[in-house]
Design an enzyme around this catalytic site. Structure first.
Site, PDB file in Angstrom:
ATOM      1  N   LYS A 115       0.824  -1.216   0.000  1.00  0.00           N
ATOM      2  CA  LYS A 115       0.000   0.000   0.000  1.00  0.00           C
ATOM      3  C   LYS A 115       0.850   1.254   0.000  1.00  0.00           C
ATOM      4  O   LYS A 115       0.455   2.294  -0.512  1.00  0.00           O
ATOM      5  CB  LYS A 115      -0.931   0.021   1.223  1.00  0.00           C
ATOM      6  N   LYS A 203      -8.331 -14.835 -11.570  1.00  0.00           N
ATOM      7  CA  LYS A 203      -9.425 -14.786 -10.615  1.00  0.00           C
ATOM      8  C   LYS A 203     -10.490 -13.799 -11.082  1.00  0.00           C
ATOM      9  O   LYS A 203     -10.152 -12.785 -11.681  1.00  0.00           O
ATOM     10  CB  LYS A 203      -8.837 -14.244  -9.299  1.00  0.00           C
ATOM     11  N   LYS A 206     -13.515  -7.562  -9.390  1.00  0.00           N
ATOM     12  CA  LYS A 206     -14.430  -6.453  -9.676  1.00  0.00           C
ATOM     13  C   LYS A 206     -13.734  -5.366 -10.489  1.00  0.00           C
ATOM     14  O   LYS A 206     -14.390  -4.565 -11.144  1.00  0.00           O
ATOM     15  CB  LYS A 206     -15.002  -5.878  -8.380  1.00  0.00           C
TER      16      LYS A 206
END
Ligand code: TRP
Length: 336
Positions: A115, A203, A206
């Site tokens: 992050k 995978k 979204k």
């Protein structure tokens, strides 16, 4: 009674991969164990604010709980649903644990490194995230903490902090079981991965822009059917469960199994050798449409009030248990 605890992140835009992989799995787990365990499901809203949140957080939190209920979670006296920010002991214990955790070990957390990468400023919350998570767990003496693999490192940290604290101040915390034992207890390694319908090597996600690559929980059953019908298959020409050679077909078999609640090997057996991919697709399309229609109908029936009422009961329980543990900690370190 032992405690199973996990944080349910309030994601928006969930797809059937979340539903079949996480939501129903968690709901089943709770239903299965809530006779013999306390099951704590909480919304880590203090964790959410490490990144910018829009004005919809309250709405999202309520909808998130509704999703779990619609996925089959049956609340009872041993299932406790609460918001982290409504139990102040989390923040307080986080501070105390901050004085046990070291910069070095937090620096090693991969999530923080990822992050923080490439950013000039990173808020302290991102850095301290795992310590708050340890507090979430240790306040309730939770032994079992079902989380995805991406959280294993944080779970290990919680174990280390508990042990270090206990060595210094006496046996205050229950140390959660090792990640290996977590996996054994929960069957987490069965944690299924639904794949992208167009690129089944990946995978389902979204953030993939192609609409037909994913089925959202808000899609109409009709729309979902069309997406299944346009899923990528292969040129082998025969149905076989083989994630390497036939990922698209294998993915459809997995989706069929999960959306109908049938064991995968039964589904695989039934379709093995079928040469008409269209037949398989039609069946899977039907199953997904039924599952979605069912889910959406249940969702509609759950009112905001019902969720708020669950929070009220859950937060009363959580505050009681957490405050007792916090007092023990405060005494141990000399604050009381
Ligand atoms: N960090 C978890 C996640 O990203 C959510 C979480 C916060 C959590 N506190 C927790 C999970 C405590 C388990 C236990 O998914």
């Amino acid at each position: 009674m032992k405690t199973i605890l996990t944080g349910l992140r309030a994601n928006s835009d969930l797809h059937i991969g979340h539903y079949l992989g996480v939501l129903t799995h968690m709901a089943n787990l709770a239903n299965q164990h809530s006779k013999d365990y306390q099951v704590n499901f909480f919304i880590p809203d203090l964790h959410s604010i490490i990144s910018e949140v829009d004005g919809k957080m309250q709405e999202n939190i309520i909808r998130n709980v509704k999703y779990y209920l619609a996925a089959g979670l049956k609340p009872n006296d041993n299932v406790h649903i609460y918001r982290q920010s409504h139990v102040p002991a989390h923040s307080e214990l986080c501070w105390i644990l901050n004085c046990t955790a070291t910069m070095g070990e937090l620096n090693r957390m991969t999530q923080y490194k990822e992050k923080g990468e490439g950013r000039t400023t990173v808020n302290v919350g991102i850095f301290d995230y795992p310590v708050l998570m340890a507090a979430d767990i240790l306040l309730y003496s939770a032994e079992y903490v079902p989380v995805g693999e991406d959280q294993f490192q944080h779970l290990e940290l919680a174990r280390n902090l508990a042990q270090r604290f206990n060595n210094k101040y006496g046996e205050v915390f229950t140390v959660p079981v090792t990640t290996k034992e977590q996996v054994e207890f929960m069957g987490l390694d069965n944690g299924v991965r639904i794949r992208d319908l167009l690129n089944p090597e990946k995978k389902m996600s979204k953030s993939t822009p192609a609409e037909n690559s994913k089925i959202m929980l808000t899609d109409t059953p009709e729309r979902a059917k069309k997406k299944i019908m346009s899923a990528t298959t292969d040129s082998v020409g025969m149905v076989k469960y083989d994630m390497w050679a036939q990922p698209g077909i294998s993915n459809l078999l997995v989706i069929e199994a999960l959306s109908t609640g049938t064991p995968l090997d039964k589904v695989v057996e039934k379709w093995a050798g079928e040469t008409r991919y269209g037949e398989l697709k039609k069946q899977v399309a039907e199953s997904v449409a039924t599952m979605l229609a069912d889910f959406q109908a249940k969702l509609k029936e759950i009112s905001d009030d019902e969720v708020l009422w669950l929070f009220e009961a859950g937060e009363q329980y959580a505050n009681k248990v957490a405050n007792e543990k916090l007092l023990e900690v405060q005494k141990a370190v000399g604050l009381r």
